[in-house]
Design a protein around this motif. Sequence first.
Motif, PDB file in Angstrom:
ATOM      1  N   LEU A  27      57.124  50.806  -6.110  1.00  0.00           N
ATOM      2  CA  LEU A  27      55.860  50.635  -5.412  1.00  0.00           C
ATOM      3  C   LEU A  27      56.018  50.944  -3.928  1.00  0.00           C
ATOM      4  N   SER A  28      57.131  50.548  -3.340  1.00  0.00           N
ATOM      5  CA  SER A  28      57.390  50.863  -1.935  1.00  0.00           C
ATOM      6  C   SER A  28      57.487  52.370  -1.729  1.00  0.00           C
ATOM      7  N   LEU A  29      58.131  53.047  -2.678  1.00  0.00           N
ATOM      8  CA  LEU A  29      58.218  54.509  -2.592  1.00  0.00           C
ATOM      9  C   LEU A  29      56.832  55.138  -2.668  1.00  0.00           C
ATOM     10  N   LEU A  30      55.969  54.612  -3.543  1.00  0.00           N
ATOM     11  CA  LEU A  30      54.599  55.117  -3.645  1.00  0.00           C
ATOM     12  C   LEU A  30      53.859  54.906  -2.331  1.00  0.00           C
ATOM     13  N   ALA A  31      54.027  53.734  -1.722  1.00  0.00           N
ATOM     14  CA  ALA A  31      53.360  53.467  -0.445  1.00  0.00           C
ATOM     15  C   ALA A  31      53.832  54.429   0.639  1.00  0.00           C
ATOM     16  N   VAL A  32      55.121  54.723   0.651  1.00  0.00           N
ATOM     17  CA  VAL A  32      55.655  55.670   1.640  1.00  0.00           C
ATOM     18  C   VAL A  32      55.085  57.062   1.407  1.00  0.00           C
ATOM     19  N   THR A 113      49.694  60.179 -12.213  1.00  0.00           N
ATOM     20  CA  THR A 113      51.121  60.160 -12.564  1.00  0.00           C
ATOM     21  C   THR A 113      51.926  59.335 -11.572  1.00  0.00           C
ATOM     22  N   LEU A 114      51.670  59.513 -10.289  1.00  0.00           N
ATOM     23  CA  LEU A 114      52.376  58.725  -9.278  1.00  0.00           C
ATOM     24  C   LEU A 114      52.073  57.243  -9.435  1.00  0.00           C
ATOM     25  N   GLY A 115      50.812  56.915  -9.627  1.00  0.00           N
ATOM     26  CA  GLY A 115      50.445  55.514  -9.779  1.00  0.00           C
ATOM     27  C   GLY A 115      51.013  54.888 -11.026  1.00  0.00           C
ATOM     28  N   ARG A 116      51.031  55.635 -12.123  1.00  0.00           N
ATOM     29  CA  ARG A 116      51.547  55.101 -13.383  1.00  0.00           C
ATOM     30  C   ARG A 116      53.059  54.898 -13.325  1.00  0.00           C
ATOM     31  N   LEU A 117      53.780  55.871 -12.768  1.00  0.00           N
ATOM     32  CA  LEU A 117      55.245  55.789 -12.742  1.00  0.00           C
ATOM     33  C   LEU A 117      55.765  54.837 -11.673  1.00  0.00           C
ATOM     34  N   LEU A 118      55.082  54.786 -10.522  1.00  0.00           N
ATOM     35  CA  LEU A 118      55.628  54.051  -9.388  1.00  0.00           C
ATOM     36  C   LEU A 118      54.917  52.730  -9.101  1.00  0.00           C
ATOM     37  N   GLY A 119      53.697  52.566  -9.587  1.00  0.00           N
ATOM     38  CA  GLY A 119      52.952  51.379  -9.186  1.00  0.00           C
ATOM     39  C   GLY A 119      52.526  50.436 -10.281  1.00  0.00           C
ATOM     40  N   GLN A 120      52.439  50.896 -11.511  1.00  0.00           N
ATOM     41  CA  GLN A 120      51.842  50.067 -12.556  1.00  0.00           C
ATOM     42  C   GLN A 120      52.632  48.789 -12.818  1.00  0.00           C
ATOM     43  N   ASP A 121      53.950  48.889 -12.952  1.00  0.00           N
ATOM     44  CA  ASP A 121      54.755  47.719 -13.311  1.00  0.00           C
ATOM     45  C   ASP A 121      54.681  46.621 -12.256  1.00  0.00           C
ATOM     46  N   ALA A 122      54.573  46.993 -10.998  1.00  0.00           N
ATOM     47  CA  ALA A 122      54.517  45.996  -9.932  1.00  0.00           C
ATOM     48  C   ALA A 122      53.121  45.414  -9.754  1.00  0.00           C
ATOM     49  N   LEU A 123      52.080  46.216  -9.984  1.00  0.00           N
ATOM     50  CA  LEU A 123      50.726  45.781  -9.670  1.00  0.00           C
ATOM     51  C   LEU A 123      50.034  45.055 -10.813  1.00  0.00           C
ATOM     52  N   ARG A 124      50.396  45.348 -12.051  1.00  0.00           N
ATOM     53  CA  ARG A 124      49.699  44.713 -13.163  1.00  0.00           C
ATOM     54  C   ARG A 124      49.813  43.187 -13.145  1.00  0.00           C
ATOM     55  N   PRO A 125      50.979  42.612 -12.824  1.00  0.00           N
ATOM     56  CA  PRO A 125      51.025  41.138 -12.757  1.00  0.00           C
ATOM     57  C   PRO A 125      50.135  40.539 -11.675  1.00  0.00           C
ATOM     58  N   LEU A 126      49.677  41.343 -10.728  1.00  0.00           N
ATOM     59  CA  LEU A 126      48.853  40.835  -9.638  1.00  0.00           C
ATOM     60  C   LEU A 126      47.367  40.908  -9.940  1.00  0.00           C
ATOM     61  N   ALA A 165      42.816  53.565 -12.422  1.00  0.00           N
ATOM     62  CA  ALA A 165      43.064  54.016 -13.790  1.00  0.00           C
ATOM     63  C   ALA A 165      44.553  54.030 -14.105  1.00  0.00           C
ATOM     64  N   ALA A 166      45.375  54.400 -13.126  1.00  0.00           N
ATOM     65  CA  ALA A 166      46.819  54.447 -13.342  1.00  0.00           C
ATOM     66  C   ALA A 166      47.394  53.058 -13.578  1.00  0.00           C
ATOM     67  N   VAL A 167      46.886  52.067 -12.859  1.00  0.00           N
ATOM     68  CA  VAL A 167      47.396  50.703 -13.025  1.00  0.00           C
ATOM     69  C   VAL A 167      46.919  50.095 -14.336  1.00  0.00           C
ATOM     70  N   SER A 168      45.740  50.495 -14.818  1.00  0.00           N
ATOM     71  CA  SER A 168      45.240  49.988 -16.091  1.00  0.00           C
ATOM     72  C   SER A 168      46.046  50.583 -17.244  1.00  0.00           C
ATOM     73  N   ARG A 169      45.618  50.277 -18.463  1.00  0.00           N
ATOM     74  CA  ARG A 169      46.283  50.806 -19.660  1.00  0.00           C
ATOM     75  C   ARG A 169      45.565  52.037 -20.210  1.00  0.00           C
TER      76      ARG A 169
END
Length: 235
Positions: A27-32, A113-126, A165-169
């Motif tokens: 997620l940090s890499l995505l933010a950068v 693709t960026l959101g799904r690979l880099l952000g989904q796992d960290a953001l879904r619990p939030l 959409a990337a963070v969702s399923r």
Amino acid sequence: MLDLVPRPASGLAVRCTRALFSPWSRLSLLAVLLASAAVTVVIYEPQRLLSAGWPQLSGAAAVVLFGVGYGVCTAAFVPRPILNLAAGALFGSQAGLVAAIAGTVLGAGIAFTLGRLLGQDALRPLLRGRVLKAADGQLSRHGFRSMLAIRLFPGVPFAAANYCAAVSRMGCLPFLLATGLGSIPNTAAYVVAGSRAGSPTSPAFLIAMGFIVVTGLAAAAVAWAKRHRLRGAES
């Protein structure tokens, strides 16, 4: 002869590897990456290359190059209306629409693709709260029709819809199909306006601008109604 037995990885190396590929590191890499893209747009303004300094190409090669540039610029937060107007001014209504829709789908695919690979796992619990859970459930269960409605009524920012959409399923293929189909009307209006910008009193230009205004007002009305309904449900 001695058998070579591989040594187990050290505990420090394992911990470093896990930290490097952890959800929050990604997620940090995505933010950068997103911050770098935004800064690049502000400094270099790549949309000016598309409208003013376009390479001396013609035919299908120019349309393909524009579509690729459109997609990259869209993923880097260049506003789509500017790119759509440039597509119409450079290629006319038909070829400009093809290039703009192709670029729209490409840019949405890059962001998804960026959101799904880099952000989904960290953001879904939030995902807490009534609004976030409702949006996630809608996109996860009814992804195609929900995204189609979002693209048809341009009230939700393009980048925000991509990353939600990337963070969702939601699946990638329904997302891209809904993006391509739902973006056609509004994109076509901007492309036609760009192609007829030299004659602002022509019927085609006036109809295109009228469509843009009407859909914008409709999107604002829908957003206001949903916000009012959610406030009533929470109170």
